[in-house]
Design an enzyme around this catalytic site. Sequence first.
Site, mmCIF file in Angstrom:
data_model
loop_
_atom_site.group_PDB
_atom_site.id
_atom_site.type_symbol
_atom_site.label_atom_id
_atom_site.label_comp_id
_atom_site.label_asym_id
_atom_site.label_seq_id
_atom_site.Cartn_x
_atom_site.Cartn_y
_atom_site.Cartn_z
ATOM 1 C CD GLU A 120 56.424 21.854 5.433
ATOM 2 O OE1 GLU A 120 56.988 20.858 5.029
ATOM 3 O OE2 GLU A 120 55.269 21.919 5.902
ATOM 4 C CG ASP A 140 43.201 15.729 -13.735
ATOM 5 O OD1 ASP A 140 43.236 16.185 -14.722
ATOM 6 O OD2 ASP A 140 42.032 14.757 -13.244
HETATM 7 C C1 NOJ Z 1 41.330 16.514 -17.004
HETATM 8 C C2 NOJ Z 1 42.592 15.908 -17.937
HETATM 9 O O1 NOJ Z 1 43.403 16.853 -18.505
HETATM 10 C C3 NOJ Z 1 41.793 14.880 -18.658
HETATM 11 O O2 NOJ Z 1 42.778 14.116 -19.546
HETATM 12 C C4 NOJ Z 1 41.096 13.686 -17.993
HETATM 13 O O3 NOJ Z 1 40.253 13.087 -18.810
HETATM 14 C C5 NOJ Z 1 40.061 14.542 -16.965
HETATM 15 N N1 NOJ Z 1 40.819 15.431 -16.268
HETATM 16 C C6 NOJ Z 1 39.691 13.540 -15.675
HETATM 17 O O4 NOJ Z 1 40.784 13.205 -15.123
#
Ligand code: NOJ
Length: 571
Positions: free
Chosen positions: A275, A226
């Site tokens: 790994e 993310d």
């Molecule tokens: C991207 C994620 O896909 C989204 O749903 C989220 O709100 C933001 N990152 C923050 O983590």
Amino acid sequence: MTDQLTADPTAERDGAASTAPTSWWRDAVIYQVYPRSFADSDGDGIGDLPGLRSRLPYLRELGVDAVWLSPFYASPQADAGYDVADYRTVDPMFGTLADARALLGDAHDLGLRVIVDLVPNHSSDQHEWFRRAIAEGPGSALRARYHFRPGRGAGGELPPNDWPSIFGGPAWTRTTDPDGTPGDWYLHLFAPQQPDFNWDHPAVADEFRTILRFWLDLGVDGFRIDVAHGLVKAEGLPDLGARTEWHLLDVGVSPCFDRDGVHDIYRSWRRILDEYPGERIAVAEAWAPTLDRVADYVRPDELHQAFNFSYLGTAWDVATQRRVIDESLRAMRRVGAPATWTLSNHDVVRHTTRLLQTDEGDVAGRRPVEVDPVAGLRRARAATLLLLALPGSAYLYQGEELGLPEVVDLPPEVRQDPAFHRATGQDGYRDGCRVPIPWAGEKAPYGFGPEGGASWLPQPASWARLSVAAQQGDPASTLELYRAALALRRAEPALGAADNLRWCEAPAGLLVFERGGSVRCTVNMTDAPIRIARPGQALLTSGPVDLSGPEVEIPADTTVWWVPGSPDGAS
Ligand code: NOJ
């Protein structure tokens, strides 16, 4: 990239030797499960891991290679789980660690791989480190693991810099000291409940290496990272100055996105992934200004894949599609990584609706509008067959195989997107693609949960006819189209990983390319039929096509896969 000899979870399915060389991810079809909206086993209205586990056979039958799960970790759910309080615990709303283990076991038995979400840019404000950093006051050593700063102005009443939060409002929130007086501010690029980690602090880097190992040891096949482009911030957290708005695909040289320093982090993660046996992978959610900058995340010693948001936002016209496809393939070829393709996810308007919207601007957070559902579905099906004919790896989002449209009329009181009420944020309209999916039956929750139960977002009355049960076995249904396309993709080597796309001459409005000489894809991207000499034997069509004559009329917004050669199939 390493082409190791690995144990291959699909080997059992195909009856192949378990030591076959594999780079399974290079052409994998990866299906995103948004756990809270997939299947609810206990009737609390929120999907969970046991619910997903019970539906794994459906995913195997659909024909995908892997499943990516959005976060299911302990979280107060300020941003639907992208605010993690404990990275090693399953939130009770989703189940237990034992459920996660059982899910992995079942998935592997079925030949499905499982990728989990990792959220390293920020934690929840309920994470132990942050709670203690606040409770212990300005002297807490734990504050160095986040970005705490004194405010500007005479009394520190102004945020430390001018950065806006992606969800609207300033990217800073002021703390209150234990004695009740206003204190320092902390940085959150997203909601105030999502404080950003300070990745210059060694404890943060150590912690995430341990978290990676924890899930790898449990048996996950990879991670979706993310905000992969956000971890490193410019020294001193300088003001943006004139640029006080974020545009996700236009971050340019930003003090907090796509900084060169992120790549060292991913190099260290790659060493960990390598790994482990079985080609464990990582895919970056990296919004970078150009496809070449995106490609930097998937250099041979970094991550394996990166989402192609440029493609997700590409307009439905031949010239633009061709340009973005070419640019994507070129950029990824430079670093030896597969291109990826996606049309929908939990942050954007479902493509059944979005592809008919004509507004410009960032694809994330675009405000959905009602479109003609028949025309929307026709175009979405054509777009999917185009996507699945492209070289590389494809990401599907749960429910797109049912042709679900965006739900555009959710009342404000049920909406949970944290940005919804922060009107200046980029996102805010993300609930409409997160409505729980329909499995069977005439009444909500349509088999999403036990009969008579609830669903955390209301499902439209029209979804009875879109359920899995309603579509199963109907050759004209979107579900059967996906199944047929995925089966053909699996069976046809030319549709596999090799970077073998060749554009063919075509009349205006028709996009035509071949894959390795054995599959041709024609896409009519206009509102009117286009007549062509029949290019071979049709393998699959996204909608009805009359294939009886030597010429064929490709209807508006329709894709056909062909075996090139004479129309009866002989070459
Ligand atoms: C991207 C994620 O896909 C989204 O749903 C989220 O709100 C933001 N990152 C923050 O983590």
